[in-house]
Design a protein around this motif. Structure first.
Motif, short mmCIF file in Angstrom:
data_model
loop_
_atom_site.label_atom_id
_atom_site.label_comp_id
_atom_site.label_asym_id
_atom_site.label_seq_id
_atom_site.Cartn_x
_atom_site.Cartn_y
_atom_site.Cartn_z
N ALA A 103 0.85 -1.19 0.00
CA ALA A 103 0.00 0.00 0.00
C ALA A 103 0.89 1.24 0.00
CB ALA A 103 -0.92 0.00 1.22
N SER A 104 0.25 2.39 -0.05
CA SER A 104 0.92 3.67 0.12
C SER A 104 0.39 4.32 1.39
CB SER A 104 0.69 4.58 -1.08
OG SER A 104 1.23 4.02 -2.26
N ALA A 119 4.41 1.28 1.69
CA ALA A 119 4.21 0.65 2.99
C ALA A 119 3.98 -0.85 2.79
CB ALA A 119 3.04 1.27 3.73
N PHE A 120 4.22 -1.59 3.87
CA PHE A 120 4.06 -3.04 3.87
C PHE A 120 3.27 -3.41 5.13
CE2 PHE A 120 7.90 -1.87 1.71
CZ PHE A 120 8.07 -2.78 0.67
N GLU A 121 2.22 -4.20 4.98
CA GLU A 121 1.44 -4.67 6.12
C GLU A 121 1.91 -6.08 6.46
OE1 GLU A 121 -2.86 -2.62 5.87
OE2 GLU A 121 -2.41 -3.93 4.17
N VAL A 122 2.56 -6.22 7.61
CA VAL A 122 3.17 -7.50 7.98
C VAL A 122 2.89 -7.80 9.45
CG1 VAL A 122 5.34 -8.77 8.22
CG2 VAL A 122 5.01 -7.22 6.28
N ALA A 123 2.24 -8.92 9.70
CA ALA A 123 2.06 -9.46 11.06
C ALA A 123 1.53 -8.41 12.03
CB ALA A 123 3.37 -10.04 11.57
N GLY A 124 0.51 -7.68 11.60
CA GLY A 124 -0.10 -6.69 12.47
C GLY A 124 0.64 -5.38 12.56
N TRP A 167 1.65 -4.27 -7.73
CA TRP A 167 0.69 -4.01 -6.67
C TRP A 167 -0.03 -2.69 -6.94
CZ3 TRP A 167 1.81 0.21 -3.28
CH2 TRP A 167 3.11 0.74 -3.39
N ASP A 168 -1.13 -2.50 -6.28
CA ASP A 168 -1.97 -1.34 -6.52
C ASP A 168 -1.40 -0.12 -5.80
OD1 ASP A 168 -3.92 0.54 -6.88
OD2 ASP A 168 -5.53 -0.58 -5.85
N ARG A 169 -0.72 0.72 -6.54
CA ARG A 169 -0.07 1.89 -5.94
C ARG A 169 -1.06 2.98 -5.57
NH1 ARG A 169 5.56 1.60 -6.48
NH2 ARG A 169 6.19 -0.25 -7.65
N HIS A 170 -2.32 2.82 -5.96
CA HIS A 170 -3.35 3.77 -5.57
C HIS A 170 -4.02 3.39 -4.25
CE1 HIS A 170 -3.03 5.90 -9.36
NE2 HIS A 170 -3.13 4.75 -10.01
N GLU A 176 -4.31 3.21 -0.55
CA GLU A 176 -3.72 3.98 0.54
C GLU A 176 -4.28 3.49 1.86
OE1 GLU A 176 -3.90 8.58 1.77
OE2 GLU A 176 -2.92 8.21 -0.17
N VAL A 177 -3.41 3.30 2.85
CA VAL A 177 -3.84 2.89 4.18
C VAL A 177 -3.39 3.95 5.18
CG1 VAL A 177 -3.75 0.43 3.62
CG2 VAL A 177 -1.74 1.54 4.62
N PRO A 178 -4.13 4.10 6.28
CA PRO A 178 -3.73 5.10 7.28
C PRO A 178 -2.55 4.60 8.11
CG PRO A 178 -5.66 3.91 8.04
CD PRO A 178 -5.41 3.44 6.62
N ILE A 179 -1.76 5.54 8.60
CA ILE A 179 -0.70 5.21 9.54
C ILE A 179 -1.35 5.08 10.91
CG2 ILE A 179 1.46 5.97 10.59
CD1 ILE A 179 1.90 7.68 8.04
N PRO A 180 -1.22 3.94 11.57
CA PRO A 180 -1.86 3.77 12.89
C PRO A 180 -1.46 4.89 13.86
CG PRO A 180 -1.03 1.67 12.10
CD PRO A 180 -0.51 2.71 11.16
N ALA A 181 -2.43 5.32 14.64
CA ALA A 181 -2.19 6.43 15.57
C ALA A 181 -1.05 6.12 16.53
CB ALA A 181 -3.47 6.73 16.35
N ARG A 182 -0.88 4.84 16.88
CA ARG A 182 0.18 4.49 17.83
C ARG A 182 1.56 4.77 17.27
NH1 ARG A 182 -1.29 -0.49 15.57
NH2 ARG A 182 0.43 -1.90 14.99
N TYR A 183 1.66 4.84 15.94
CA TYR A 183 2.95 5.13 15.33
C TYR A 183 3.22 6.63 15.23
CZ TYR A 183 3.25 0.26 13.73
OH TYR A 183 3.34 -1.11 13.67
N LEU A 184 2.22 7.43 15.49
CA LEU A 184 2.37 8.87 15.34
C LEU A 184 2.57 9.56 16.68
CD1 LEU A 184 -0.38 9.51 12.65
CD2 LEU A 184 2.09 9.29 12.32
#
Length: 234
Positions: A161-162, A173-178, A202-205, A207-215
């Motif tokens: 995703a982006s 971005a990469f979604e891996v193991a939660g 992969w679908d470059r369009h 888009e996933v949100p950045i989890p709040a815990r990472y911000l």
């Protein structure tokens, strides 16, 4: 294409050859080239697992001030006693996850990538995990776990995703193991996958949100050794 080196799997040859091609490695950081900032290095360590090539990461401890809980490459700022940036990356990997220096064959380096938010220029050292031993979290104050992820998972189109950071940064971005691998780590990882010829469409369009815990970043810029390698150091 270079010939396979004795003891190395044939799938490693394209990556080794690409790392020796200046134009190709320069393209990885063309959007964020180094500007002479403070030097740092990370180790992108590739090994061979049951499912083929795999990559070692660290999950940063949840109690850290910066990039807490996120997935990154082992690494950090260059120390005065380091011989060079390869030495920095190998030292950090040994200190953080117990990977012995003599277990790693350095395949090549990417040019420095600038991290505007911290002022670091981060060099990715790409290595072959020749003598595969069990990696572990050596310093639990810094490292919570040591995920080793198959490339087949990293390149799965369903996991790609982006992301868009509130600052305006956009990137892969990469979604891996939660977890969500994004920012600097995802940028460098995406480039290494390109160099190795491992990418899948992969679908470059998407888009996933950045989890709040990472911000939630409790950065303290007065610290003498701020961490440059966290994945949200966009």
């Amino acid at each position: 294409m270079s010939a396979p080196v004795a003891g190395r799997p044939s799938w490693l040859a394209p990556l080794t050859a690409a790392l020796a091609t200046p134009d190709r490695v320069a393209s990885v950081v063309s959007l964020r080239p180094g500007v002479g900032g403070r030097a740092a290095a990370v180790l992108c360590l590739v090994g061979e697992g049951a499912a083929g090539p795999e990559v070692l990461f660290v999950e940063r401890a949840a109690t850290l001030r910066t990039h807490a809980g996120q997935i990154a490459f082992p690494g950090g700022a260059a120390d005065p006693g380091d011989a060079d940036l390869v030495d920095t990356a190998l030292r950090e990997a040994e200190e953080e996850v117990g990977v012995r220096r003599d277990a790693v064959d350095v395949l090549g380096l990417l040019p420095p990538a600038h991290v505007a938010v911290s002022g670091f220029d981060v060099t990715a050292v790409v290595g072959w995990w020749r003598d595969r031993t069990q990696a572990r979290a050596v310093d639990l104050a810094e490292v919570a776990s040591v995920p080793v992820v198959p490339v087949a998972e990293l390149t799965d189109p369903a996991r790609r995703a982006s992301v868009r950071h509130p600052s305006g940064y956009t990137g892969p971005a990469f979604e891996v193991a939660g977890h969500l691998i994004w920012g600097l780590t995802a940028h460098l990882l995406d480039g290494v996958l390109d160099l190795a010829g491992w990418q899948r469409p992969w679908d470059r369009h998407r888009e996933v949100p950045i989890p709040a815990r990472y911000l939630r970043d409790r950065s303290d810029t007065t610290r003498p050794h701020p961490e440059p390698g966290g994945p949200d150091a966009h």
